[in-house]
Enzyme design. Sequence first.
Site, mmCIF file in Angstrom:
data_model
loop_
_atom_site.group_PDB
_atom_site.id
_atom_site.type_symbol
_atom_site.label_atom_id
_atom_site.label_comp_id
_atom_site.label_asym_id
_atom_site.label_seq_id
_atom_site.Cartn_x
_atom_site.Cartn_y
_atom_site.Cartn_z
ATOM 1 N N ASP A 128 64.531 -16.153 89.900
ATOM 2 C CA ASP A 128 63.511 -16.450 88.373
ATOM 3 C C ASP A 128 64.377 -18.150 88.107
ATOM 4 O OD1 ASP A 128 62.034 -14.415 86.647
ATOM 5 O OD2 ASP A 128 61.481 -16.037 86.393
ATOM 6 N N TYR A 129 63.408 -18.046 87.444
ATOM 7 C CA TYR A 129 63.240 -19.681 86.508
ATOM 8 C C TYR A 129 64.578 -19.195 86.016
ATOM 9 C CZ TYR A 129 61.190 -22.574 83.425
ATOM 10 O OH TYR A 129 60.229 -23.426 82.269
#
Length: 734
Positions: free
Chosen positions: A262-263
Amino acid sequence: MTQEKLNELLKDMSLEEKVGQMIQLPAKVLTSGGLVTGPTGTTQLTKEQIGMAGSVLGIKGAEKICELQKQQMAKQPHHIPLLFMLDVINGFETIFPIPLALGCTFSPEMAEEACSVAAAEAAADGLHVTFSPMLDLVRDARWGRVMESPGEDPYLNSEMARAMVRGYQGDLREKDKVAACLKHFAGYGAPDGGRDYDNVELSERTLMEDYLPAYEAAVKEGCRLAMTSFNTLNRIPSSGNKWLLRKILREKMGFDGVVISDYSAVEEMVPHGIAADVREAAKLAVEAGVDIDMVSNAYAGHLAELVRSGEVPEKLVDEAVLRILTLKNDLGLFEEPFKVVDSAEAGKILLREDFRQKAREAAAASFVLLKNEGILPLRKNFQSEEGSIAWIGPYVDNREIYGAWSFPKRPEETVTIKQGVEAKGLRGMSFAQGSYVMDKGCATKFGRIPNPSDEQTDQWLSEAVALASSSDQVVLCLGEHKDLTGEAGSRTSLGISEGQMELLRKVRQVNPNIVTVLFCGRPLAVKEIAELSRALLVVWMPGTEGGNAIADVLFGDRVPQGKLSMTFPRSLGQVPIYYNHFATGRPNPSHEIHLFRNGYMDEVTAPLYPFGYGLSYTEFAYSEVKLDRREMKAGERITASVTVTNTGDMSGVETVQLYLRDPSASVVRPVRSLKGFQKVSLAPGESREVSFSIEEPMLRFYDIDMNYVSEPGRFEAYIGGSSDTENGAEFVLV
Ligand code: GLC
């Protein structure tokens, strides 16, 4: 390209090129106007690293994507095409209901259609990957991201997972398909306190039993990517969790696709506290099996050096890069890097009329009628002397009725309630918009919504009350602002803004005939709203066709058929609350306040509205559950049937639900577990027999030794229109 050619390409690539394939850029380092879906200002990449990157996040627009594809490929020694990825969570340009609402349709077919439309539009606009389906099981409405999940049940979520992957994928070379990405692996939906990004503590049994099935269903359906979650799972961040990613995801579930973090989640292992620095974070992530580092500097800054120093075997990089190249190849990008339908064509595909119709049907089917004291459906035509309907509240003429993960280029295409009602050309309708609701502490994650002056608030309020007092019926259009939901949208209250509650109370003083239409991204604590309304219809965040769908249902052109995919609590204090709970040693089946029994001193344990609940405009009667046999061995089946009758005077659609219970096993089992559902459409007076096949695999669970088995003994089967049905029968597994 053949696999052999891919292997040759890999062999021919430098280490820097290979590492480049494992880097995902945020749109903003390549162009202005990209979508920002996480903290900004953290990317410190060199020009060379940016030039080598293998994928980009957050760009919308066919022309822009083609321009960047060309520009970036020119910089690459082997001119490898980039992957363009985006969060297409509930539709791309034609916005569908949020996934939590789609779960309420109990229609995998509708979910598949919604994702197929989303894929067609996204692919036409140049995208290759969507970061969907989000399959985090959710039980805590304080967490803002419940709106992205299909809901609280492993079985329903698994059915939705399969359907959504089917809708997005198929032959990825087609120009109307995108690769899907299951997320967030794993257990992100159970953070301490409902606080986003917080720790998740789950026993291995609960993880396996409740939280992993939907992800696994997506894997079995061929989902091509998996995204690691921000949270620690039992104190290990998912992006560095070798057991989770290699043992469970790849070995146990058989996932052979691309794992993307994820980011900035790789770099965040430093603040999490398991990496002393970003270099160590990079090492942990590549050892755990993260193939693409989304928007962090870990791989770009350290992976090549880690390989050269011998701390990371180049084999790990090669495996990751081959998975990435295989995905690009399966998307046909080597042959056709500019795989967009030309923008003029894209214009014809986006918001196509048939797509809008599908969105309208899905929205109507996702609404859940929680209460109706004979006031719905509304009469269509009031002769002026006969009366009128007042449409009041901040959502009467509001376009912001789509989920927080929607990025329509043409939001003006969203149909408001007022437009939907007017499109029916009815007499006796009057409208009072009033935006006074966003007041008194309605601060969203993007800051406080501008408050009108007190004078203006009072003026709007008195206008609304005057209109209500001079009308026969009132439709109050209220809701939770979309910017109070989604990522970083955790709340410590489950209400709507105080201004809206004041409006409801004041209108109720002058007119008891209130239908409340409630927009929300999560189950809210709606006890007072329900008490003050003669009807309560939850419409979630319905998307582009929301106003039309709401008018369709309120006037009876569509019947309400939604069933809750997530429990509505009586009060915040009950959260987390879910239907498949355990009996405890002091069960409280009556859900009343009893001394020395499971529950609270100040509130009953029962929810306000349980999972699987939803009313229709008609009534359905269920016969007793019939079993064609009382005993079965493994390999046999029992057919359980009921006859469902529409006893009302309107047609209706009922979701008939099958729940099983194992009242005595080597570990305690939930009081109910959803194991099947079927939707039936019945005309007034019509009856239909609905049958379910009960087979031994449905009885399996992780036993005292964590073996996934069924155990002989007594079982209960329940069939009804909600999880709290008592319509049951017993059988024995021998
Ligand atoms: C966000 C979200 C994730 C999303 C990703 C890319 O932080 O957690 O769901 O897919 O970043 O936008």
